[in-house]
Design an enzyme around this catalytic site. Structure first.
Site, PDB file in Angstrom:
ATOM      1  N   ARG A 211       0.838  -1.192   0.000  1.00  0.00           N
ATOM      2  CA  ARG A 211       0.000   0.000   0.000  1.00  0.00           C
ATOM      3  C   ARG A 211       0.876   1.246   0.000  1.00  0.00           C
ATOM      4  O   ARG A 211       1.722   1.414   0.876  1.00  0.00           O
ATOM      5  CB  ARG A 211      -0.939  -0.001   1.211  1.00  0.00           C
ATOM      6  CG  ARG A 211      -1.894  -1.192   1.171  1.00  0.00           C
ATOM      7  CD  ARG A 211      -3.083  -1.030   2.062  1.00  0.00           C
ATOM      8  NE  ARG A 211      -4.017  -2.130   1.833  1.00  0.00           N
ATOM      9  CZ  ARG A 211      -5.176  -2.271   2.424  1.00  0.00           C
ATOM     10  NH1 ARG A 211      -5.579  -1.362   3.284  1.00  0.00           N
ATOM     11  NH2 ARG A 211      -5.970  -3.296   2.160  1.00  0.00           N
ATOM     12  N   GLU A 213       0.671   4.135   1.022  1.00  0.00           N
ATOM     13  CA  GLU A 213       0.162   5.144   1.944  1.00  0.00           C
ATOM     14  C   GLU A 213       1.257   6.159   2.259  1.00  0.00           C
ATOM     15  O   GLU A 213       2.431   5.824   2.331  1.00  0.00           O
ATOM     16  CB  GLU A 213      -0.316   4.486   3.241  1.00  0.00           C
ATOM     17  CG  GLU A 213      -1.529   3.571   3.066  1.00  0.00           C
ATOM     18  CD  GLU A 213      -1.925   2.904   4.375  1.00  0.00           C
ATOM     19  OE1 GLU A 213      -1.030   2.738   5.225  1.00  0.00           O
ATOM     20  OE2 GLU A 213      -3.101   2.543   4.512  1.00  0.00           O
ATOM     21  N   ARG A 219       3.085   2.808  13.423  1.00  0.00           N
ATOM     22  CA  ARG A 219       2.216   1.646  13.249  1.00  0.00           C
ATOM     23  C   ARG A 219       1.810   1.395  11.794  1.00  0.00           C
ATOM     24  O   ARG A 219       0.914   0.607  11.532  1.00  0.00           O
ATOM     25  CB  ARG A 219       0.962   1.778  14.113  1.00  0.00           C
ATOM     26  CG  ARG A 219       0.054   2.954  13.791  1.00  0.00           C
ATOM     27  CD  ARG A 219      -1.151   2.914  14.714  1.00  0.00           C
ATOM     28  NE  ARG A 219      -2.136   3.937  14.384  1.00  0.00           N
ATOM     29  CZ  ARG A 219      -3.329   4.013  14.958  1.00  0.00           C
ATOM     30  NH1 ARG A 219      -3.684   3.123  15.849  1.00  0.00           N
ATOM     31  NH2 ARG A 219      -4.164   4.976  14.620  1.00  0.00           N
ATOM     32  N   HIS A 220       2.461   2.065  10.851  1.00  0.00           N
ATOM     33  CA  HIS A 220       2.142   1.869   9.437  1.00  0.00           C
ATOM     34  C   HIS A 220       3.353   1.341   8.665  1.00  0.00           C
ATOM     35  O   HIS A 220       4.493   1.729   8.944  1.00  0.00           O
ATOM     36  CB  HIS A 220       1.667   3.177   8.789  1.00  0.00           C
ATOM     37  CG  HIS A 220       0.274   3.565   9.162  1.00  0.00           C
ATOM     38  ND1 HIS A 220      -0.002   4.409  10.202  1.00  0.00           N
ATOM     39  CD2 HIS A 220      -0.927   3.204   8.633  1.00  0.00           C
ATOM     40  CE1 HIS A 220      -1.315   4.576  10.302  1.00  0.00           C
ATOM     41  NE2 HIS A 220      -1.891   3.848   9.364  1.00  0.00           N
ATOM     42  N   GLU A 356      -6.506  -0.399  15.827  1.00  0.00           N
ATOM     43  CA  GLU A 356      -7.297  -1.346  15.042  1.00  0.00           C
ATOM     44  C   GLU A 356      -6.414  -2.502  14.592  1.00  0.00           C
ATOM     45  O   GLU A 356      -5.280  -2.302  14.159  1.00  0.00           O
ATOM     46  CB  GLU A 356      -7.874  -0.642  13.805  1.00  0.00           C
ATOM     47  CG  GLU A 356      -8.602  -1.571  12.854  1.00  0.00           C
ATOM     48  CD  GLU A 356      -8.896  -0.917  11.506  1.00  0.00           C
ATOM     49  OE1 GLU A 356      -8.905  -1.639  10.490  1.00  0.00           O
ATOM     50  OE2 GLU A 356      -9.090   0.311  11.467  1.00  0.00           O
ATOM     51  N   SER A 359     -10.048  -5.724   9.943  1.00  0.00           N
ATOM     52  CA  SER A 359     -11.186  -5.167   9.221  1.00  0.00           C
ATOM     53  C   SER A 359     -11.878  -6.305   8.499  1.00  0.00           C
ATOM     54  O   SER A 359     -11.223  -7.143   7.873  1.00  0.00           O
ATOM     55  CB  SER A 359     -10.716  -4.106   8.219  1.00  0.00           C
ATOM     56  OG  SER A 359     -11.824  -3.555   7.529  1.00  0.00           O
ATOM     57  N   ARG A 407       1.013  -5.994  13.222  1.00  0.00           N
ATOM     58  CA  ARG A 407       0.224  -5.319  14.259  1.00  0.00           C
ATOM     59  C   ARG A 407      -0.143  -6.272  15.391  1.00  0.00           C
ATOM     60  O   ARG A 407      -0.188  -5.870  16.557  1.00  0.00           O
ATOM     61  CB  ARG A 407      -1.037  -4.693  13.658  1.00  0.00           C
ATOM     62  CG  ARG A 407      -0.777  -3.414  12.902  1.00  0.00           C
ATOM     63  CD  ARG A 407      -2.027  -2.572  12.762  1.00  0.00           C
ATOM     64  NE  ARG A 407      -1.751  -1.346  12.053  1.00  0.00           N
ATOM     65  CZ  ARG A 407      -2.602  -0.329  11.950  1.00  0.00           C
ATOM     66  NH1 ARG A 407      -3.794  -0.416  12.508  1.00  0.00           N
ATOM     67  NH2 ARG A 407      -2.278   0.760  11.291  1.00  0.00           N
TER      68      ARG A 407
END
Length: 433
Positions: A211, A213, A219-220, A356, A359, A407
């Site tokens: 990804r 991002e 945390r990414h 989180e 999902s 995570r």
């Protein structure tokens, strides 16, 4: 080495050959000690200078730390040694000499910045506390796979090079594929849905996702390892049951099989989640967040949850919990809405108090409603024709979810940065090693 004995297996009275790295050398004058380290632990090698050949002593004590050596000799009991035994060497061979100046200290006596550690990950993993994290990560993956198989799920592998992004948008890494534009896959979502319409019905995958991002946070990541699950003939409630099961199985396995690693990391009381995870609706979640008074502005229906909101709710709940029944506009096109209230979706998230984790949700299996969902989110259904057309041929009701291994390990071990849970992180700055 066929005749090699691991340090943990060396017993008094044996003649052994051990191989590993020079962890430390302590020269006390007439006597000196070399600590040799391998994957199973450390062992002391004793040099009594006056009683040994000068070349043997010179070789053993002149080698640089972190050099690879083999030592052959008799194992003797020595209560004062770190492991209660020591080797009196008959020979020492230097297999690979290390440079005298190391970029970091694998003994851990001198701390190094995370960036330095990641630049030299091979050396970093020679530290027992770093190695322990990845041994625990491996146990997590073993336990999750075992749990999936116990509930009748088949492991699959889906493409990581795709013609279109899973969810569209700008979070795509484009590549050139034989003169055509292609992308690194954001998720196996569409492929695993296609598999529940096949004879497999219930599937899981553990593999990389990519990804693009712009986040640059603790945390990414831009490349992560995801645990994905999808099953035919289940709803979102049943999918949450399986999700909860995998998480508990991972914690239980670590507690049972990683006592040594947990001790190294300082976890005297490693807590395994017990009882059913609470399931809060989105509406209940924002009410509880607002009631904490932790945010400057009250949340209203339709707001996504910020990091501060997640933290406030996590502290209020105090353990893992689900958030269900999200607004439809927040969730992806493939999440099914309630027929009686199309503004409400059957999507869910599994939350750790810190962040989180998961999902998921029930998927839209009806062709017309699926295509309408594409259009509502500004996506062109024609670009996903390979996916949508299969929904014309008998797609069962199905549900699933996904969460990142990194995570999970990060929250399980309370690591300060997600990069601590991945061998070679990929983020905006880091492409090597």
């Amino acid at each position: 080495m066929k005749d090699r004995t691991h340090t943990a297996d060396a017993e008094p009275g044996e003649t052994v050959t051990v191989a590993g790295w020079v962890h430390e050398i302590r020269d006390l004058g007439g006597i000196a000690f070399l600590i040799l380290r391998d994957a199973t632990g450390k062992i002391q090698v004793k040099f009594e200078k006056e009683e040994m050949d000068d070349d043997l002593v010179e070789t053993g004590l002149g080698v640089h730390r972190e050099s690879v050596i083999t030592v052959s000799g008799d194992v003797e009991e020595e209560p004062r040694a770190p492991t209660g035994v020591e080797i009196v060497p008959e020979s020492v061979d230097v297999v690979a000499e290390a440079a005298p100046d190391l970029p970091l200290d694998p003994s851990g006596k001198v701390d190094a910045e995370l960036s330095t550690r990641l630049d030299n990950r091979t050396l970093d993993l020679r530290k027992e506390e770093v190695k322990a994290v990845f041994e625990i990560r491996a146990e997590v993956l073993r336990a999750v796979r075992e749990y999936f198989r116990s509930v009748g799920s088949t492991e699959i592998n889906t493409p990581k090079i795709v013609a279109t992004g899973t969810e569209g948008g700008t979070e795509l890494f484009p590549i050139t594929y034989f003169g055509r534009e292609a992308f690194m896959n954001q998720s196996p979502q569409l492929f695993k849905q296609l598999m529940v319409g096949s004879g497999l019905e219930r599937v899981f995958e553990i593999g990389p996702i990519f990804r693009a991002e712009e986040h640059n946070t603790p945390r990414h990541l831009n490349e992560a390892t995801m645990i994905d699950f999808e099953s035919a003939f289940v709803d979102h409630e049943e999918a949450m049951d399986v999700c909860e099961g995998t998480l508990k199985a991972a914690y239980e396995a670590v507690a049972e099989n990683c006592a040594e690693q947990l001790e190294i990391l300082g976890y005297e009381d490693f807590e395994v989640p017990v009882g059913d995870f609470p399931r809060l609706t989105y509406e209940e979640a924002i009410e509880r967040i607002n009631a904490t008074g932790a945010l400057d502005e009250q949340l209203v229906w339709g707001d996504d949850l910020s990091t501060e909101a997640e933290k406030a709710l996590g502290e209020d709940v105090g353990g893992h919990y689900f958030i269900t029944d999200w607004p439809s506009e927040i969730k992806p096109f493939y999440i099914q809405d309630y027929d009686e209230d199309p503004q409400l979706s059957k999507g869910f998230d599994l939350m750790h108090p810190r962040m989180e984790l998961v999902s998921g949700g029930q998927r839209e299996h009806r062709y017309e409603k699926l295509v309408a969902g594409f259009e509502q989110q500004g996506l062109d259904p024609d670009q996903f024709e390979y996916y949508t057309k299969m929904f014309k041929y008998g797609m069962p009701p199905h549900a699933g979810w996904a969460y990142g291994v990194e995570r999970l390990v990060m929250t399980m071990l309370d690591l300060p940065n997600i990069r601590e849970a991945v061998l070679f992180p990929r983020d905006r700055q880091r492409l090597s090693p």
